[in-house]
Design an enzyme around this catalytic site. Sequence first.
Site, short mmCIF file in Angstrom:
data_model
loop_
_atom_site.label_atom_id
_atom_site.label_comp_id
_atom_site.label_asym_id
_atom_site.label_seq_id
_atom_site.Cartn_x
_atom_site.Cartn_y
_atom_site.Cartn_z
CD1 TRP A 11 -2.16 -2.02 0.08
CD2 TRP A 11 -2.58 -1.83 2.27
NE1 TRP A 11 -3.00 -3.04 0.44
CE2 TRP A 11 -3.28 -2.95 1.78
CE3 TRP A 11 -2.69 -1.51 3.63
CZ2 TRP A 11 -4.08 -3.76 2.59
CZ3 TRP A 11 -3.49 -2.32 4.44
CH2 TRP A 11 -4.17 -3.42 3.93
CE LYS A 12 4.05 1.44 -4.89
NZ LYS A 12 4.72 1.94 -6.08
CG HIS A 99 9.60 -0.52 -3.81
ND1 HIS A 99 9.52 0.71 -4.43
CD2 HIS A 99 8.58 -1.26 -4.29
CE1 HIS A 99 8.48 0.70 -5.25
NE2 HIS A 99 7.90 -0.49 -5.18
CD GLU A 171 7.99 -3.98 -7.69
OE1 GLU A 171 6.77 -4.20 -7.67
OE2 GLU A 171 8.54 -3.13 -6.98
CB SER A 219 1.12 -1.03 -14.47
OG SER A 219 1.74 0.23 -14.34
N GLY A 240 0.91 -2.61 -6.37
CA GLY A 240 0.89 -1.35 -5.62
C GLY A 240 -0.49 -0.73 -5.67
#
Length: 263
Positions: A11-12, A99, A171, A219, A240
């Site tokens: 969820w950043k 990340h 990623e 995405s 995300g």
Amino acid sequence: MGRKGLIVGAWKAYLDGAASAGVARAVREWRMRKGGASRYDIAVAPSFPYIVPVNGIIADTDILLCAQDVDPVPMGAYTGHVPPQVLRDAGCRLVIIGHSEMRRLRRDDDNIIRRKVGTALEAGLHVVLCVGETREQRDDDATRRVLEKQAGSALAGLGELAKDSLSIAYEPVWAISSQNPASPPAPRDVNAIHGDLRSIIGDALGDAADSARILYGGSVSADNVCDYMNEPNVDGVLVGSASTRPADFVGLLDAVEARWNPA
Ligand code: PGA
């Protein structure tokens, strides 16, 4: 999907406490409704302050709790740090390390990422190590070299410690939704890169690499998740923005469920 799959909703810093609880409740209800054993694990990664309340919501399910980062220190005089033991005590089973937003905004380099991975594994956390090239590196045909450097340096010497405790999330930085990608990479291209990554982590870890899951992130949505997970070298996804909206995340889980756990 050869190994047990993994879907991580990260969820950043998108959600406040109420919204985090809302997504957690939606995923919990979805999982309760489905019941039974699943061929893949589901994890959610809230912001640090919401780890404990989210754990309270999902504790009676098999949904796993994941942290978004960790500090490579023991418990002690480290103001502002979050050691792996604290994450474990708060209910986390997994932690995301490396990340691209941490590499870029917090200047996490290969050295600190290596230390984070080592201390997290030693504390018994499952590590989700993120790697991926920038747009410029892709345009320079440097993807394989970047992945070798990032994964090789993070994993060198870990050997057996990583067995059954590691996932790699490929990623591509340019494919992350906040970068407004024209389009995410084709599943077939991701599959080929995951094949490269499998040999890179094999070089770094030997036999211990066999258990590692390789996820795709960037995405991912309900519309494309099965296209990625259909590929033989893709063991799961790191999601995300689509994981922060209850209807979208549940829709994504439904799509995967219909494909791999049909009623
Ligand atoms: P996204 O983020 O799904 O919003 O593209 C993925 C990630 O950064 O891990």
